[in-house]
Design an enzyme around this catalytic site. Structure first.
Site, PDB file in Angstrom:
ATOM      1  N   GLY A  69       0.778  -1.354  -0.211  1.00 28.35           N
ATOM      2  CA  GLY A  69      -0.053  -0.070  -0.029  1.00 28.35           C
ATOM      3  C   GLY A  69       0.741   1.391   0.036  1.00 28.35           C
ATOM      4  O   GLY A  69       1.747   1.302  -0.879  1.00 28.35           O
ATOM      5  N   LEU A  88      -8.115   4.180  -1.735  1.00 31.73           N
ATOM      6  CA  LEU A  88      -7.678   2.987  -2.802  1.00 31.73           C
ATOM      7  C   LEU A  88      -7.727   1.755  -2.139  1.00 31.73           C
ATOM      8  O   LEU A  88      -8.030   1.398  -1.214  1.00 31.73           O
ATOM      9  CB  LEU A  88      -6.277   3.396  -3.038  1.00 31.73           C
ATOM     10  N   VAL A  89      -7.728   0.824  -3.198  1.00 32.86           N
ATOM     11  CA  VAL A  89      -7.866  -0.688  -2.902  1.00 32.86           C
ATOM     12  C   VAL A  89      -6.402  -1.165  -2.256  1.00 32.86           C
ATOM     13  O   VAL A  89      -5.535  -0.942  -2.979  1.00 32.86           O
ATOM     14  CB  VAL A  89      -7.919  -1.620  -4.180  1.00 32.86           C
ATOM     15  N   THR A  90      -6.453  -1.405  -0.892  1.00 32.45           N
ATOM     16  CA  THR A  90      -5.305  -1.963  -0.138  1.00 32.45           C
ATOM     17  C   THR A  90      -5.997  -3.296   0.512  1.00 32.45           C
ATOM     18  O   THR A  90      -7.268  -3.086   0.796  1.00 32.45           O
ATOM     19  CB  THR A  90      -4.641  -0.969   0.530  1.00 32.45           C
ATOM     20  N   TYR A 125     -16.526   6.078   8.413  1.00 32.20           N
ATOM     21  CA  TYR A 125     -15.213   6.300   8.450  1.00 32.20           C
ATOM     22  C   TYR A 125     -14.817   7.420   9.440  1.00 32.20           C
ATOM     23  O   TYR A 125     -14.578   7.449  10.604  1.00 32.20           O
ATOM     24  CB  TYR A 125     -14.574   6.430   6.964  1.00 32.20           C
TER      25      TYR A 125
HETATM   26  P1  NAI Z   1      -1.639  -1.816   4.028  1.00 33.80           P
HETATM   27  O1  NAI Z   1      -2.570  -2.802   4.547  1.00 33.80           O
HETATM   28  O2  NAI Z   1      -1.571  -1.886   2.488  1.00 33.80           O
HETATM   29  O3  NAI Z   1      -0.312  -1.670   4.858  1.00 33.80           O
HETATM   30  C1  NAI Z   1      -0.212  -1.817   6.051  1.00 33.80           C
HETATM   31  C2  NAI Z   1       1.315  -1.961   6.352  1.00 33.80           C
HETATM   32  O4  NAI Z   1       1.301  -1.829   7.767  1.00 33.80           O
HETATM   33  C3  NAI Z   1       1.934  -3.050   5.752  1.00 33.80           C
HETATM   34  O5  NAI Z   1       3.340  -2.864   5.426  1.00 33.80           O
HETATM   35  C4  NAI Z   1       2.272  -4.338   7.057  1.00 33.80           C
HETATM   36  O6  NAI Z   1       3.144  -5.195   7.056  1.00 33.80           O
HETATM   37  C5  NAI Z   1       2.353  -3.364   8.108  1.00 33.80           C
HETATM   38  N1  NAI Z   1       2.002  -3.767   9.411  1.00 33.80           N
HETATM   39  C6  NAI Z   1       0.606  -4.239   9.874  1.00 33.80           C
HETATM   40  N2  NAI Z   1       0.806  -4.457  11.331  1.00 33.80           N
HETATM   41  C7  NAI Z   1       2.102  -4.371  11.580  1.00 33.80           C
HETATM   42  C8  NAI Z   1       2.713  -4.514  12.842  1.00 33.80           C
HETATM   43  N3  NAI Z   1       2.174  -4.817  13.820  1.00 33.80           N
HETATM   44  N4  NAI Z   1       4.260  -4.323  12.778  1.00 33.80           N
HETATM   45  C9  NAI Z   1       4.963  -4.003  11.714  1.00 33.80           C
HETATM   46  N5  NAI Z   1       4.186  -3.495  10.420  1.00 33.80           N
HETATM   47  C10 NAI Z   1       2.839  -3.851  10.469  1.00 33.80           C
HETATM   48  O7  NAI Z   1      -2.516  -0.557   4.404  1.00 33.80           O
HETATM   49  P2  NAI Z   1      -2.533   1.011   3.545  1.00 33.80           P
HETATM   50  O8  NAI Z   1      -4.093   1.143   3.129  1.00 33.80           O
HETATM   51  O9  NAI Z   1      -1.374   1.052   2.855  1.00 33.80           O
HETATM   52  O10 NAI Z   1      -2.571   1.891   4.832  1.00 33.80           O
HETATM   53  C11 NAI Z   1      -1.352   2.715   5.346  1.00 33.80           C
HETATM   54  C12 NAI Z   1      -2.027   3.948   6.082  1.00 33.80           C
HETATM   55  O11 NAI Z   1      -2.734   4.822   5.081  1.00 33.80           O
HETATM   56  C13 NAI Z   1      -3.166   3.933   7.279  1.00 33.80           C
HETATM   57  O12 NAI Z   1      -3.046   4.724   8.312  1.00 33.80           O
HETATM   58  C14 NAI Z   1      -4.345   4.120   6.455  1.00 33.80           C
HETATM   59  O13 NAI Z   1      -5.530   4.572   7.275  1.00 33.80           O
HETATM   60  C15 NAI Z   1      -4.036   5.301   5.530  1.00 33.80           C
HETATM   61  N6  NAI Z   1      -5.007   5.463   4.370  1.00 33.80           N
HETATM   62  C16 NAI Z   1      -5.340   4.530   3.536  1.00 33.80           C
HETATM   63  C17 NAI Z   1      -6.223   4.702   2.550  1.00 33.80           C
HETATM   64  C18 NAI Z   1      -6.657   3.650   1.784  1.00 33.80           C
HETATM   65  O14 NAI Z   1      -7.760   3.786   0.948  1.00 33.80           O
HETATM   66  N7  NAI Z   1      -6.340   2.412   1.649  1.00 33.80           N
HETATM   67  C19 NAI Z   1      -6.565   6.096   2.390  1.00 33.80           C
HETATM   68  C20 NAI Z   1      -6.104   7.139   3.173  1.00 33.80           C
HETATM   69  C21 NAI Z   1      -5.202   6.850   4.202  1.00 33.80           C
END
Ligand code: NAI
Length: 397
Positions: free
Chosen positions: A51, A272-274, A234
């Site tokens: 992501g 985004l799709v994650t 949300y």
């Molecule tokens: P994702 O699920 O793709 O990535 C999460 C990351 O955190 C991965 O690298 C995973 O290994 C790591 N992780 C999870 N638990 C862990 C732990 N205990 N120790 C170490 N690493 C750990 O998530 P995404 O979507 O990229 O989210 C990242 C941030 O972006 C979050 O704060 C989310 O709220 C924010 N965000 C996401 C959006 C979306 O639509 N996907 C939109 C706007 C913000």
């Protein structure tokens, strides 16, 4: 072994090493096309394997020539299972970074633990002396508290009253109504503990205490606001409370870093799709509509385009784009554009199982989801036998 996607609910339990490597290569190619820039030198990315965190790491390395340390929680392959996508992504990223002469090392373990903080600190001290950028991009369903070992689970629920809206099972193409009961106070508190600002603050306090933060250090954490349609689940739900706590942490961290010229920023990113967003009810249907209209408009972006903009237009721009009234960086500007939101709002009541393929970009949603796990990428031979074990020298536990 021939690897196929296996969907269970909103996750895929298999991942394809060659496909994940291709997904990473595509993101690297995009960043390279944008040219080399002056910016961060030594970067720590917490949540670096998928992501937004992975895209941040790629942007820093290939757009700015930065050295990076990535922290994440992923699983290697064993006799029964493939590794996780984040494992393959990180292996592929490191291979390419090393080939291009960049320092890149990863720490695989629980970022909430003091042990991983200490390991990371030792590595920074040895290889970088100090970091000038810390990206905090964790998304986790649970947190084990350091010291006590107490486990908190986050809940994705509305607050105060039940919330009923449409949601989609993206793989079956079924649109149905869902009612989510309001969270209890314990669930709200637990979600704040897991996804709020406490852990970010602990990281920054620890790194400052260990003298590992460079003068003028920047740290950034990510959040989402979105349209009124998703407010109950949300912005005004349990996750929204956690994000408010994250915003408060940004202020506290900035106060502490001020002396050093440092700053803690919040970037509001696009939906985004994650793996993280697929778990939130209602949001996948919203994303399917959003993708359709943003693609038609030529304004659709994925994680890598968003993170490139974050670095080029905000963090390291000669004249950074202005932030909003709360001081937030707004990378969701194109998503929130009035014409896009108008179209989503108008279409929302009419979407049903019968017309989902025609009215929304559910197909694009599915493709993007499969790609997270390395499936459906152009140029990959999925009929070829692949080794699920990818040798990674540099991940430490
Ligand atoms: P994702 O699920 O793709 O990535 C999460 C990351 O955190 C991965 O690298 C995973 O290994 C790591 N992780 C999870 N638990 C862990 C732990 N205990 N120790 C170490 N690493 C750990 O998530 P995404 O979507 O990229 O989210 C990242 C941030 O972006 C979050 O704060 C989310 O709220 C924010 N965000 C996401 C959006 C979306 O639509 N996907 C939109 C706007 C913000």
């Amino acid at each position: 072994m021939i690897i196929e996607p296996k969907i269970r609910g909103f996750i895929c339990t298999t991942a394809h090493p060659t496909g994940c490597a291709q997904h990473v290569a595509n993101q690297i190619a995009y960043v390279k096309q944008q040219g080399k820039h002056q910016g961060p030198r030594n970067v720590l990315v917490i949540g670096a394997s998928t992501g937004y965190g992975l895209a941040s790491r790629i942007a820093a390395t290939f757009g700015y020539g930065a050295s990076t340390i990535g922290v994440f929680f992923e699983r290697d392959a064993d006799e029964k299972r493939t590794a996780t996508a984040g494992w393959y992504n990180s292996a592929a990223f490191e291979k390419q970074a090393h080939a291009a002469g960049h320092y890149a090392k990863s720490i695989n373990g629980d970022a909430f633990s003091d042990e991983i903080r200490q390991q990371t600190a030792a590595l920074i001290r040895e290889k970088m002396q100090q970091v000038d950028l810390v990206i905090y991009s964790l998304a986790s369903p649970r947190r084990t508290m350091p010291g006590t070992g107490e486990v908190f689970n986050s809940a994705l629920k509305p607050i105060g009253k039940a919330y009923t809206n449409k949601t989609v099972d993206a793989f079956r193409g079924e649109v149905k109504e869902i009612t989510l009961e309001p969270a209890t106070q314990t669930e709200i508190d637990a979600t704040v503990t897991v996804m709020g600002g406490d852990d970010w603050q602990r990281w920054m306090d620890f790194l400052a205490h260990e003298n590992l933060l460079a003068k003028n250090v920047t740290t950034v954490a990510y959040s989402y606001i979105g349209p009124e349609l998703t407010f109950p689940i949300y912005r005004d739900g349990t996750i929204g409370q956690a994000k408010k706590d994250l915003y408060a942490a940004a202020k506290k961290i900035t106060d502490k870093l001020k002396e050093n010229g440092g700053r803690a920023l919040i970037s509001i990113n696009k939906a985004l799709v994650t793996q993280a967003s697929a778990a939130i009810p209602v949001v996948p249907l919203y994303i399917s509509l959003l993708y359709r209209f943003m693609k038609e408009n030529g304004t659709h972006e994925d994680c890598i385009e968003q993170m490139t903009r974050l670095f080029h237009e905000h963090l390291y721009a000669a004249q950074p784009k202005s932030r909003d009234a709360d001081g937030f960086i707004r990378l969701d500007d194109l998503e929130m554009a009035a014409d896009i939101q108008q179209k989503v709002t108008t279409s929302w009541p009419t979407v049903a199982t019968e017309n989902i393929e025609a009215l929304t970009d559910i197909d694009g949603y599915r493709k993007a989801f499969y790609q997270l796990f390395g499936f459906g990428l152009a140029g990959v031979d999925y009929a070829a036998d692949v080794d699920v074990q990818v040798g990674v020298k540099s991940f430490s536990h």
